[in-house]
Motif scaffolding. Structure first.
Motif, PDB file in Angstrom:
ATOM      1  N   LEU A 121       0.840  -1.233   0.046  1.00 26.01           N
ATOM      2  CA  LEU A 121      -0.033  -0.102  -0.010  1.00 26.01           C
ATOM      3  C   LEU A 121       0.974   1.132  -0.070  1.00 26.01           C
ATOM      4  CD1 LEU A 121      -2.703  -0.942   2.724  1.00 26.01           C
ATOM      5  CD2 LEU A 121      -3.206  -0.789   0.046  1.00 26.01           C
ATOM      6  N   SER A 122       2.309   1.253   0.459  1.00 26.95           N
ATOM      7  CA  SER A 122       2.883   2.427   0.473  1.00 26.95           C
ATOM      8  C   SER A 122       3.791   2.614  -0.803  1.00 26.95           C
ATOM      9  CB  SER A 122       4.115   2.116   1.408  1.00 26.95           C
ATOM     10  OG  SER A 122       3.456   2.042   2.826  1.00 26.95           O
ATOM     11  N   LEU A 123       3.605   1.774  -1.801  1.00 25.57           N
ATOM     12  CA  LEU A 123       4.166   2.080  -3.017  1.00 25.57           C
ATOM     13  C   LEU A 123       3.547   2.463  -4.179  1.00 25.57           C
ATOM     14  CD1 LEU A 123       6.018  -1.655  -3.347  1.00 25.57           C
ATOM     15  CD2 LEU A 123       7.002   0.433  -2.658  1.00 25.57           C
ATOM     16  N   PRO A 124       4.162   3.222  -5.216  1.00 23.27           N
ATOM     17  CA  PRO A 124       3.346   3.725  -6.156  1.00 23.27           C
ATOM     18  C   PRO A 124       2.652   2.701  -7.112  1.00 23.27           C
ATOM     19  CG  PRO A 124       5.722   4.508  -6.333  1.00 23.27           C
ATOM     20  CD  PRO A 124       5.480   3.573  -5.135  1.00 23.27           C
ATOM     21  N   GLY A 125       1.474   3.004  -7.542  1.00 18.14           N
ATOM     22  CA  GLY A 125       0.786   1.758  -8.110  1.00 18.14           C
ATOM     23  C   GLY A 125      -0.075   1.043  -7.298  1.00 18.14           C
ATOM     24  N   ALA A 126      -0.393   1.568  -5.973  1.00 15.79           N
ATOM     25  CA  ALA A 126      -1.031   0.603  -5.106  1.00 15.79           C
ATOM     26  C   ALA A 126      -2.225   0.361  -5.482  1.00 15.79           C
ATOM     27  CB  ALA A 126      -0.773   0.928  -3.499  1.00 15.79           C
ATOM     28  N   LYS A 127      -2.881  -0.528  -4.805  1.00 16.44           N
ATOM     29  CA  LYS A 127      -4.493  -0.608  -5.170  1.00 16.44           C
ATOM     30  C   LYS A 127      -5.190  -0.855  -3.891  1.00 16.44           C
ATOM     31  CE  LYS A 127      -4.550  -2.577  -9.937  1.00 16.44           C
ATOM     32  NZ  LYS A 127      -5.016  -3.404 -10.695  1.00 16.44           N
ATOM     33  N   ILE A 128      -6.251  -0.623  -3.310  1.00 12.40           N
ATOM     34  CA  ILE A 128      -7.009  -0.786  -2.446  1.00 12.40           C
ATOM     35  C   ILE A 128      -8.276  -1.535  -2.671  1.00 12.40           C
ATOM     36  CG2 ILE A 128      -6.498   1.372  -0.927  1.00 12.40           C
ATOM     37  CD1 ILE A 128      -9.204   2.648  -1.895  1.00 12.40           C
ATOM     38  N   LEU A 129      -8.689  -2.428  -1.593  1.00 18.14           N
ATOM     39  CA  LEU A 129      -9.721  -3.490  -1.953  1.00 18.14           C
ATOM     40  C   LEU A 129     -10.679  -3.253  -0.889  1.00 18.14           C
ATOM     41  CD1 LEU A 129     -10.961  -5.796  -3.627  1.00 18.14           C
ATOM     42  CD2 LEU A 129      -9.376  -7.262  -1.937  1.00 18.14           C
ATOM     43  N   GLU A 130     -12.146  -3.157  -1.397  1.00 22.29           N
ATOM     44  CA  GLU A 130     -12.996  -3.056  -0.323  1.00 22.29           C
ATOM     45  C   GLU A 130     -13.612  -4.585  -0.498  1.00 22.29           C
ATOM     46  OE1 GLU A 130     -16.244  -0.794  -2.220  1.00 22.29           O
ATOM     47  OE2 GLU A 130     -15.630   1.218  -1.145  1.00 22.29           O
ATOM     48  N   GLN A 131     -13.860  -5.192   0.788  1.00 25.29           N
ATOM     49  CA  GLN A 131     -14.062  -6.588   1.215  1.00 25.29           C
ATOM     50  C   GLN A 131     -15.128  -7.003   0.526  1.00 25.29           C
ATOM     51  OE1 GLN A 131     -14.619  -5.734   5.918  1.00 25.29           O
ATOM     52  NE2 GLN A 131     -14.858  -7.812   5.269  1.00 25.29           N
ATOM     53  N   GLU A 132     -16.149  -6.144   0.428  1.00 25.48           N
ATOM     54  CA  GLU A 132     -17.570  -6.448  -0.270  1.00 25.48           C
ATOM     55  C   GLU A 132     -17.212  -6.975  -1.694  1.00 25.48           C
ATOM     56  OE1 GLU A 132     -18.609  -3.214   2.701  1.00 25.48           O
ATOM     57  OE2 GLU A 132     -16.817  -3.668   1.215  1.00 25.48           O
ATOM     58  N   LYS A 133     -16.036  -6.831  -2.148  1.00 28.77           N
ATOM     59  CA  LYS A 133     -15.909  -7.173  -3.723  1.00 28.77           C
ATOM     60  C   LYS A 133     -15.817  -8.561  -3.857  1.00 28.77           C
ATOM     61  CE  LYS A 133     -14.452  -2.938  -6.139  1.00 28.77           C
ATOM     62  NZ  LYS A 133     -13.531  -2.244  -6.925  1.00 28.77           N
ATOM     63  N   ILE A 134     -15.369  -9.251  -2.748  1.00 29.88           N
ATOM     64  CA  ILE A 134     -14.963 -10.628  -2.483  1.00 29.88           C
ATOM     65  C   ILE A 134     -15.850 -11.467  -1.882  1.00 29.88           C
ATOM     66  CG2 ILE A 134     -12.978 -12.259  -1.668  1.00 29.88           C
ATOM     67  CD1 ILE A 134     -12.075 -10.087  -3.504  1.00 29.88           C
ATOM     68  N   ASP A 135     -16.109 -12.587  -2.571  1.00 28.89           N
ATOM     69  CA  ASP A 135     -17.197 -13.473  -1.869  1.00 28.89           C
ATOM     70  C   ASP A 135     -16.887 -14.041  -0.830  1.00 28.89           C
ATOM     71  OD1 ASP A 135     -19.315 -13.182  -4.118  1.00 28.89           O
ATOM     72  OD2 ASP A 135     -18.236 -14.600  -5.178  1.00 28.89           O
ATOM     73  N   PRO A 136     -17.819 -14.365   0.317  1.00 31.71           N
ATOM     74  CA  PRO A 136     -17.092 -15.176   1.539  1.00 31.71           C
ATOM     75  C   PRO A 136     -16.723 -16.472   1.262  1.00 31.71           C
ATOM     76  CG  PRO A 136     -19.516 -14.722   1.505  1.00 31.71           C
ATOM     77  CD  PRO A 136     -19.094 -14.157   0.404  1.00 31.71           C
ATOM     78  N   ALA A 137     -15.879 -16.744   2.277  1.00 26.89           N
ATOM     79  CA  ALA A 137     -15.300 -18.105   2.052  1.00 26.89           C
ATOM     80  C   ALA A 137     -15.077 -18.621   3.445  1.00 26.89           C
ATOM     81  CB  ALA A 137     -13.969 -18.220   0.975  1.00 26.89           C
ATOM     82  N   HIS A 138     -14.891 -19.953   3.695  1.00 25.35           N
ATOM     83  CA  HIS A 138     -14.638 -20.495   4.982  1.00 25.35           C
ATOM     84  C   HIS A 138     -13.214 -20.505   5.115  1.00 25.35           C
ATOM     85  CE1 HIS A 138     -14.026 -23.697   8.205  1.00 25.35           C
ATOM     86  NE2 HIS A 138     -15.445 -23.721   8.098  1.00 25.35           N
TER      87      HIS A 138
END
Length: 385
Positions: free
Chosen positions: A364-381
């Motif tokens: 997250l500190s590097l140029p080109g970093a991406k952030i991710l909202e957890q709602e974009k990912i389906d839940p998993a065990h």
């Protein structure tokens, strides 16, 4: 290669000086190939000659056949260059930005105000705030002074914040900024703020704790009847958790918690799943600590947050209570595949060094970093990830 004009080249001397005011005398080479055209080179020669005569620059000449040619110059006095460029010194702009912040400042604020002014004078942000946004610090000042004066004692956090700063959520949304203001130059400012708040008042009203799993309330097995439920904190001691749970999972956001509880943690429920509601409250962390004592040596503990600065802070807060905490659906590959581009996040990587969070903090500190909202990912065990 960057193509320069005379003014750009002179401005770069000032930029370097403002970033490092102690860099007087540092040489800057002159390379004609850097300039837009010969006219700009001639302008620079004339400007340098004038600035040398005014004592702003010192000429450094070449050797042998080039001994009559100026190869570089060293800054001696920035004043004439500011005047030539028609530029206001950043130190002066910083002082102007500090006027309102210093107007009613108390003695203890001098350290942090000097720290802020120093950063702005070097054209740096302080805690992410530029000098053009100095007004953002004013409500933080009000809260900090009220905390110092003990006005928070006996009040709930939101009422205190609304009364003193006009924003009921300010103590929660700008917690890191408030800590940095109150405890400038001190170690662990967030931890010190938490102790000040929790030990002396201004407690956040203990919200119910929302959870899913094989749980009974007294003799009632509510976990077999409901996907999830909320229990008042003062009644948490009445809960009984089935010793056969397979994992403990904390989840930052409600949508992801709801989906995991209703899609993954089905009968027979084997997971104990808790909704942190963002940054966990003091009450939540108290209960979580009890769970670590009860199950920490028996089952794995996981956490699922957004992959961003806030998500890392939440995970780190829980990790401080449970050093064995594992991450769930939080890794660089997922962020690369599903995240959105973001400006690098200013993180104190030392806070995450040597922990499970270090790879994400570095990413997250590097140029080109991406952030991710957890709602974009389906839940998993957790066991399957």
């Amino acid at each position: 290669m960057t193509v320069l004009k005379c003014a750009d080249w002179l401005a770069s001397i000032i930029d370097n000086y403002e970033a490092r005011p102690d860099s007087n005398g540092r040489a800057k080479r002159i390379d004609k190939r850097d300039f837009e055209d010969s006219n700009e080179v001639e302008k620079l020669k004339y400007a340098i000659a004038q600035l040398i005569s005014e004592g702003a620059l010192k000429a450094n000449y070449g050797r042998h056949a080039r001994r009559a040619e100026i190869e570089s110059v060293s800054l001696q006095d920035a004043g004439p260059i500011y005047r030539m460029l028609g530029r206001t010194p950043s130190a002066e702009l910083a002082r102007e930005s500090m006027v309102a912040l210093r107007r009613e400042a108390e003695g203890w604020e001098s350290n942090v105000l000097n720290e802020i002014e120093s950063a702005w004078a070097r054209n740096k942000r302080w805690q992410g705030i530029d000098r053009s946004d100095a007004a953002q610090i004013e409500p933080i000042q009000l809260l900090a002074r009220a905390l110092k004066a003990g006005k928070h004692v006996g009040q709930d956090m939101r009422s205190f914040s609304a009364k003193e700063a006009g924003d009921s959520k300010l103590m929660e949304t700008r917690r890191k900024l408030l800590a940095a203001y109150l405890f400038a130059d001190e170690n662990e400012p967030l931890e010190k703020l938490e102790r000040l708040i929790n030990d002396e008042g201004a407690r956040k009203i203990a919200l119910p704790i929302t959870l899913s799993g094989p749980i009974s309330l007294g003799s009632m097995p509510i976990g077999s009847e409901l996907d999830y439920f909320s229990i008042p904190f003062h009644q948490m001691d009445d809960l009984t958790i089935d010793e056969g749970i397979e994992y403990v999972l904390t989840i930052e956001n409600m949508t992801s918690f709801h989906r995991h509880a209703s899609e993954i943690n089905l009968m027979p429920r084997k997971g104990l799943v808790l909704f942190t509601s963002g940054q966990p409250s003091t009450a939540f962390k108290t209960y979580y600590g009890r769970l670590v004592e009860q199950f920490g040596c028996k089952v794995p503990f996981f956490h699922w947050s957004d992959v961003d600065g806030g998500g890392l802070e939440i995970a780190n807060s829980l990790r401080s209570l449970n050093p064995s905490l594992r991450l769930h659906l939080m890794d660089v590959d997922l962020a690369e595949d599903h995240g959105v581009s973001s400006e690098p996040i200013s993180l104190t990587n030392a806070n995450y060094a040597g922990t499970v969070l270090e790879p994400l903090a570095r990413f997250l500190s590097l140029p080109g970093a991406k952030i991710l909202e957890q709602e974009k990912i389906d839940p998993a065990h957790p066991s399957f990830h």
